[in-house]
Design an enzyme around this catalytic site. Structure first.
Site, mmCIF file in Angstrom:
data_model
loop_
_atom_site.group_PDB
_atom_site.id
_atom_site.type_symbol
_atom_site.label_atom_id
_atom_site.label_comp_id
_atom_site.label_asym_id
_atom_site.label_seq_id
_atom_site.Cartn_x
_atom_site.Cartn_y
_atom_site.Cartn_z
ATOM 1 N N ALA A 242 0.835 -1.207 0.000
ATOM 2 C CA ALA A 242 0.000 0.000 0.000
ATOM 3 C C ALA A 242 0.871 1.259 0.000
ATOM 4 O O ALA A 242 1.950 1.251 0.606
ATOM 5 C CB ALA A 242 -0.913 -0.009 1.220
ATOM 6 N N CYS A 354 11.905 4.734 1.750
ATOM 7 C CA CYS A 354 11.817 6.177 1.468
ATOM 8 C C CYS A 354 12.496 6.926 2.621
ATOM 9 O O CYS A 354 11.906 7.798 3.244
ATOM 10 C CB CYS A 354 10.369 6.620 1.289
ATOM 11 S SG CYS A 354 9.267 6.200 2.641
#
Length: 423
Positions: A242, A354
């Protein structure tokens, strides 16, 4: 119109109170319906005002400290901060100041300070952009800036901070012809294949949204799936999938993709995006560590500090304090080991985060290769259009930073590496 402006700004102040006072993330607040009483356009404006205030928080405080003998309660302080950022970025003084005073006056606990708010903001308005622009670019909080300087040096960190302060454009990943998408939306086709819009407006109104021609995904976030390079007929596992951008990239390649995430609400977004784009994937809501099987390729976008996304999420360094880093780093190691157990001999694992912290990127890959003697780093997988060889690090991974492409809007901070299992 005036009432709408007050309510929008009041909602933005509520977001600031929650981030700066309670340590809550903006995404969590929005997901919980913090702005649901507002119309969509005002909801977007309230969120934008709060984010711009968080980006300029240090400058706002420096502007205000000249006019305050002591800091008022947090809510009043956030009203002043919000108004200061608006005033210094060209907001109409009359409307901004009046709304700030009214917000304070409506609250019994703060109404005695409306005179202070009015007086201070009149002084800020008189100084305006000229005083604002000579202040330094806002710095990261000390808990994060220290490790960043140790990893990259002060000059590089300053360049990243400038990218954070500038904010982020909107990037799109095309389901098919990226050049056609760029032309349809009036965007620029980047070397890596993403489409960039400097001024996007309402996303759902852009050409190709309803027909599923593209989805929103930062240019850096689109690179891990390109490194994976899924082929038609391959069976690929997307772990921590997700909100689904990488899942759709893999599905668009013709590969069979199984996407796993433990967050039901976020997986519902993946399902909706797959339906909109007409792409297919098997979705599993469950624990990544309990997955079994044997796959041609695995993509692991591991949970991390998300420090690479600050240009989009300026609330992050204010809502967090780094206390969770140790737990995250340990979890990433376990996930890499488990993901490798699901890769067929000769197959590959793309690991990405990230994050801007080497402990969540370069160090993880160095240690994974040391633990697994049948695993090597595939540097050739990084030979892609738009990838500067200087971005490839010593251990063979790809380090992306917010200050790259600074003249074109930057990119999120990411680390990507392709681990190849012996055949």
């Amino acid at each position: 119109m005036a009432k709408s402006g007050v309510q929008t700004r009041r909602s933005a102040v509520y977001l600031l109170d929650q981030v700066l006072g309670e340590g809550r993330l903006m995404s969590e607040l929005i997901g919980a319906g913090a702005l649901e009483r507002l119309e969509p356009q005002e909801r977007a404006r309230a969120q934008r005002l709060a984010m711009e205030t968080l980006r300029g928080l240090e400058r706002a405080d420096r502007m205000l400290q000249k006019h305050l003998q002591k800091y008022p309660p947090l809510t009043v302080r956030n009203v002043l901060r919000l108004a200061t950022v608006e005033l210094c970025q060209g907001g109409a003084a009359h409307g901004v100041v009046n709304d700030a005073v009214e917000i304070v006056a409506r609250n019994k606990r703060t109404q005695s300070m409306k005179g202070l708010v009015n007086a201070v903001l009149r002084k800020v308005a008189a100084q305006g952009a000229e005083a604002w622009n000579i202040l330094r670019v806002p710095r990261l909080p000390k808990w994060l800036r220290g490790p960043m300087v140790a990893a990259y040096g002060p000059e590089t960190v300053a360049a990243m901070e400038a990218a954070h302060f500038a904010g982020a454009p909107l990037d799109l990943t095309a389901r098919g012809d990226a050049a056609a998408v760029a032309e349809a939306v009036g965007g620029t086709l980047l070397e890596t294949g993403s489409v960039r819009l400097m001024e996007a407006g309402q996303v759902s109104k852009l050409a190709g949204f309803a027909s599923g021609e593209w989805w929103v995904q930062d240019a850096a976030a689109a690179i891990p799936a390109k490194v994976l390079n899924a082929q038609e007929g391959e069976h690929v596992l997307d772990l921590c999938a997700a909100p689904g951008g990488k899942t759709m990239q893999i599905a668009a390649s013709g590969a069979k993709v199984t996407a796993v995430d433990d967050n039901p609400a976020r997986m519902e977004r993946v399902r909706e995006n797959l339906e909109r784009t007409g792409l297919n994937a098997e979705l599993i809501v469950g624990d990544v560590m309990s997955q079994k099987g044997s796959y041609d390729a695995v993509l692991l976008d591991a949970p991390c500090s998300a420090t690479g996304t600050i240009r989009r999420h300026p609330d992050l360094p204010h809502a967090k304090d780094g206390s969770e880093f140790g737990e995250l780093i340990g979890m990433q190691s376990w996930m890499i080991d488990h993901a490798l157990s699901l890769v067929k001999p000769g197959g590959r694992l793309v690991f990405c985060t990230c994050s801007l912290l080497p402990d969540e990127g370069e160090v993880q890959v160095e240690e994974a290769v040391a633990r697994h003697k049948d695993v090597t780093v595939d540097r050739a997988a990084l030979e892609l259009p738009g990838i500067d060889p200087a971005w490839i690090t010593e251990e063979g991974g790809l380090r992306l930073r917010p200050d790259y492409w600074a003249d074109r809007g930057g990119m999120d901070g990411f680390y990507v590496a392709c681990l190849r299992k012996a055949g």
